[in-house]
Design a protein around this motif. Structure first.
Motif, PDB file in Angstrom:
ATOM      1  N   ALA A  82      18.801  21.705  -8.889  1.00  0.00           N
ATOM      2  CA  ALA A  82      18.330  21.260 -10.241  1.00  0.00           C
ATOM      3  C   ALA A  82      18.135  19.670 -10.386  1.00  0.00           C
ATOM      4  O   ALA A  82      17.292  19.320 -11.234  1.00  0.00           O
ATOM      5  N   ASP A  83      19.325  19.343  -9.868  1.00  0.00           N
ATOM      6  CA  ASP A  83      19.579  17.756 -10.223  1.00  0.00           C
ATOM      7  C   ASP A  83      18.726  16.929  -9.091  1.00  0.00           C
ATOM      8  O   ASP A  83      18.907  15.568  -9.031  1.00  0.00           O
ATOM      9  N   GLY A  84      18.070  17.575  -8.125  1.00  0.00           N
ATOM     10  CA  GLY A  84      17.278  16.816  -7.356  1.00  0.00           C
ATOM     11  C   GLY A  84      18.122  16.514  -5.973  1.00  0.00           C
ATOM     12  O   GLY A  84      17.627  15.882  -5.021  1.00  0.00           O
ATOM     13  N   CYS A 121       1.356  19.267  -9.133  1.00  0.00           N
ATOM     14  CA  CYS A 121       2.571  20.188  -9.473  1.00  0.00           C
ATOM     15  C   CYS A 121       1.987  21.506 -10.076  1.00  0.00           C
ATOM     16  O   CYS A 121       0.595  21.363 -10.537  1.00  0.00           O
ATOM     17  N   TYR A 179       5.004  22.065 -15.024  1.00  0.00           N
ATOM     18  CA  TYR A 179       5.288  22.829 -16.652  1.00  0.00           C
ATOM     19  C   TYR A 179       5.380  24.273 -16.119  1.00  0.00           C
ATOM     20  O   TYR A 179       4.262  24.844 -15.865  1.00  0.00           O
ATOM     21  N   GLN A 221      10.305  29.175 -14.680  1.00  0.00           N
ATOM     22  CA  GLN A 221      11.069  28.089 -14.454  1.00  0.00           C
ATOM     23  C   GLN A 221      10.873  28.002 -12.853  1.00  0.00           C
ATOM     24  O   GLN A 221      11.929  27.331 -12.106  1.00  0.00           O
ATOM     25  N   ARG A 251       9.069  13.523  -8.016  1.00  0.00           N
ATOM     26  CA  ARG A 251       8.151  14.133  -9.400  1.00  0.00           C
ATOM     27  C   ARG A 251       8.728  15.452  -9.630  1.00  0.00           C
ATOM     28  O   ARG A 251       8.074  16.293 -10.259  1.00  0.00           O
ATOM     29  N   ARG A 252       9.987  16.042  -9.334  1.00  0.00           N
ATOM     30  CA  ARG A 252      10.434  17.254  -9.670  1.00  0.00           C
ATOM     31  C   ARG A 252      10.327  17.633 -10.982  1.00  0.00           C
ATOM     32  O   ARG A 252      10.331  18.663 -11.440  1.00  0.00           O
ATOM     33  N   SER A 253      10.394  16.551 -12.020  1.00  0.00           N
ATOM     34  CA  SER A 253      10.293  16.776 -13.522  1.00  0.00           C
ATOM     35  C   SER A 253       9.070  17.329 -14.071  1.00  0.00           C
ATOM     36  O   SER A 253       8.731  17.613 -15.065  1.00  0.00           O
ATOM     37  N   LYS A 254       8.115  17.192 -13.270  1.00  0.00           N
ATOM     38  CA  LYS A 254       6.408  17.011 -13.628  1.00  0.00           C
ATOM     39  C   LYS A 254       6.115  18.508 -13.793  1.00  0.00           C
ATOM     40  O   LYS A 254       5.043  18.715 -14.568  1.00  0.00           O
ATOM     41  N   LYS A 282       9.334  25.818 -10.473  1.00  0.00           N
ATOM     42  CA  LYS A 282       8.739  24.398 -10.376  1.00  0.00           C
ATOM     43  C   LYS A 282       8.392  23.991  -9.106  1.00  0.00           C
ATOM     44  O   LYS A 282       9.323  23.734  -8.341  1.00  0.00           O
ATOM     45  N   THR A 296       6.434  20.807  -6.586  1.00  0.00           N
ATOM     46  CA  THR A 296       5.503  19.729  -6.627  1.00  0.00           C
ATOM     47  C   THR A 296       5.009  19.773  -5.117  1.00  0.00           C
ATOM     48  O   THR A 296       5.492  19.992  -4.265  1.00  0.00           O
TER      49      THR A 296
END
Length: 144
Positions: free
Chosen positions: A136-138, A62, A31, A36, A26-29, A38, A40
């Motif tokens: 950043a890429d998880g 999130c 806002y 920056q 869910r790391r892209s969820k 972020k 979750t």
């Protein structure tokens, strides 16, 4: 704060490993266009009449911010979802919380006072809080 090996968690604690995977997925969820920063979260609940015995339900959240930096935090978002789904009476009891932080250059983050109060009211002394640091890429750096 204890730093846990991701490999050890995968082998020795499958429920925690599943929660870590959930926050990573869910790391892209979040806002967070201004900071920056972020985050979750997932909370697990096993002690509630709405949860089948021997299992737990998980609720995710999130952070969401706006230009004035009014922020909905991941932990409170997950708890709000939990109460919305299970109801507030009887009070759902949180067994564990996993937070994932995606912010380059940040060593670690802990829940703010507002979120700690939510966790206190819906947790117990046995409630465990884990923080997962991600690239950043998880990629999982570590779990504290």
């Amino acid at each position: 704060m204890e730093i846990l090996s991701w490999a050890a968690i995968q082998q020795g604690n499958p429920p925690l490993a599943e929660m870590v995977r959930c926050v990573v997925e869910r790391r892209s969820k979040p806002y967070a266009p201004v900071t920056q920063f972020k985050v979750t979260a997932v909370v697990a609940v096993a002690q509630h009449p709405g949860v089948p015995e021997g299992t737990s339900l998980r609720f995710t959240g999130c952070n969401v911010e706006n230009a004035m930096l009014v922020v909905a935090h991941a932990e409170s978002a997950a708890i709000t979802r939990m109460v919305d789904d299970l109801g507030g009476s009887p009070r759902p009891v949180i067994d564990s919380v996993v937070l994932a932080l995606v912010a380059e250059g940040v060593r670690h983050a802990v829940p703010c006072g507002f979120c700690r109060q939510w966790l206190y009211e819906f947790g117990t002394e046995a409630t465990r809080i884990y923080g997962v640091r991600l690239t950043a890429d998880g990629e999982i750096r570590d779990v504290e």
